[in-house]
Design a protein around this motif. Sequence first.
Motif, PDB file in Angstrom:
ATOM      1  N   VAL A  73      18.650 -53.565  24.263  1.00  0.00           N
ATOM      2  CA  VAL A  73      17.274 -53.687  24.810  1.00  0.00           C
ATOM      3  C   VAL A  73      16.469 -52.829  23.826  1.00  0.00           C
ATOM      4  CG1 VAL A  73      16.010 -53.009  26.756  1.00  0.00           C
ATOM      5  CG2 VAL A  73      17.962 -54.106  27.355  1.00  0.00           C
ATOM      6  N   ILE A  74      16.917 -51.619  23.168  1.00  0.00           N
ATOM      7  CA  ILE A  74      16.041 -50.928  22.431  1.00  0.00           C
ATOM      8  C   ILE A  74      15.987 -51.642  20.943  1.00  0.00           C
ATOM      9  CG2 ILE A  74      15.992 -48.895  21.031  1.00  0.00           C
ATOM     10  CD1 ILE A  74      15.089 -48.264  24.075  1.00  0.00           C
ATOM     11  N   SER A  79      12.119 -48.984  29.093  1.00  0.00           N
ATOM     12  CA  SER A  79      13.195 -49.562  28.638  1.00  0.00           C
ATOM     13  C   SER A  79      14.481 -49.539  29.814  1.00  0.00           C
ATOM     14  CB  SER A  79      14.248 -48.944  27.443  1.00  0.00           C
ATOM     15  OG  SER A  79      14.370 -47.458  27.728  1.00  0.00           O
ATOM     16  N   THR A  81      11.727 -44.474  26.786  1.00  0.00           N
ATOM     17  CA  THR A  81      13.103 -44.620  26.864  1.00  0.00           C
ATOM     18  C   THR A  81      13.663 -43.676  27.844  1.00  0.00           C
ATOM     19  OG1 THR A  81      13.140 -43.047  25.136  1.00  0.00           O
ATOM     20  CG2 THR A  81      12.690 -45.262  24.377  1.00  0.00           C
ATOM     21  N   SER A  94       6.740 -44.874  20.763  1.00  0.00           N
ATOM     22  CA  SER A  94       7.947 -44.585  21.674  1.00  0.00           C
ATOM     23  C   SER A  94       7.900 -43.239  22.216  1.00  0.00           C
ATOM     24  CB  SER A  94       9.261 -44.999  21.251  1.00  0.00           C
ATOM     25  OG  SER A  94       9.473 -44.430  20.223  1.00  0.00           O
ATOM     26  N   LEU A 106       6.301 -47.504  24.538  1.00  0.00           N
ATOM     27  CA  LEU A 106       7.926 -47.730  25.211  1.00  0.00           C
ATOM     28  C   LEU A 106       8.159 -46.394  25.696  1.00  0.00           C
ATOM     29  CD1 LEU A 106      10.426 -49.199  25.224  1.00  0.00           C
ATOM     30  CD2 LEU A 106      10.892 -48.869  22.948  1.00  0.00           C
ATOM     31  N   GLU A 118      21.743 -50.685  26.708  1.00  0.00           N
ATOM     32  CA  GLU A 118      20.593 -49.919  26.256  1.00  0.00           C
ATOM     33  C   GLU A 118      20.171 -50.192  24.834  1.00  0.00           C
ATOM     34  OE1 GLU A 118      18.928 -45.401  27.323  1.00  0.00           O
ATOM     35  OE2 GLU A 118      20.901 -45.553  26.082  1.00  0.00           O
ATOM     36  N   LEU A 158      13.119 -54.350  22.056  1.00  0.00           N
ATOM     37  CA  LEU A 158      11.815 -53.713  22.267  1.00  0.00           C
ATOM     38  C   LEU A 158      11.104 -53.091  21.188  1.00  0.00           C
ATOM     39  CD1 LEU A 158      12.527 -52.166  25.865  1.00  0.00           C
ATOM     40  CD2 LEU A 158      11.381 -54.388  25.394  1.00  0.00           C
TER      41      LEU A 158
END
Length: 176
Positions: free
Chosen positions: A67-68, A36, A81, A9, A79, A64, A71
Amino acid sequence: MELIVNLISLIGLPGSGKSTVGRQLARRLQLPFLDSDHVIEQRLGCSIREYFEREGEDHFRDMEEAVIDELTQLPEGVLSTGGGVVLRPNNRLHLRERTQVVYLNSMPDELFRRLRHDKNRPLLQVADPLQRLRDLYVQRAPLYRETAHFSIDTGRPSVSTLVNTIIMQLELANNV
């Protein structure tokens, strides 16, 4: 040598290159690329900026965070962000424990040069965006450093140089 990293990430301030570097890193490592912010926009059915204006930052941060969480449980990928992802403790925890976190460290003055004409960044739609970037840096840099496994100064290197630097850091980490 085979690079063994499942999920990487990228974190950093708005405009630090998370999406651009992330796309190229994913291509080089032959991993899926995920952003994201794009996932959030697809779920919302509108831009983050519109949602931010209509519902406020707290509602956006709730979305958020969900979703984080999702993911960071994927088996592999790169990823990218949102710049404020580190504001929530759960996001920092999930990123740090489930992914290899790379902090793209960019100075506010450099970011301002890159972003001064960008109207799609809700937090920068203020009278003094440079001061806003400086304030965000002071607030968020310690959180980025706390979350990251690696920190890379973006400065002025090309995207491919940044990608090479990240790959080198990941290879070194996997040798330990």
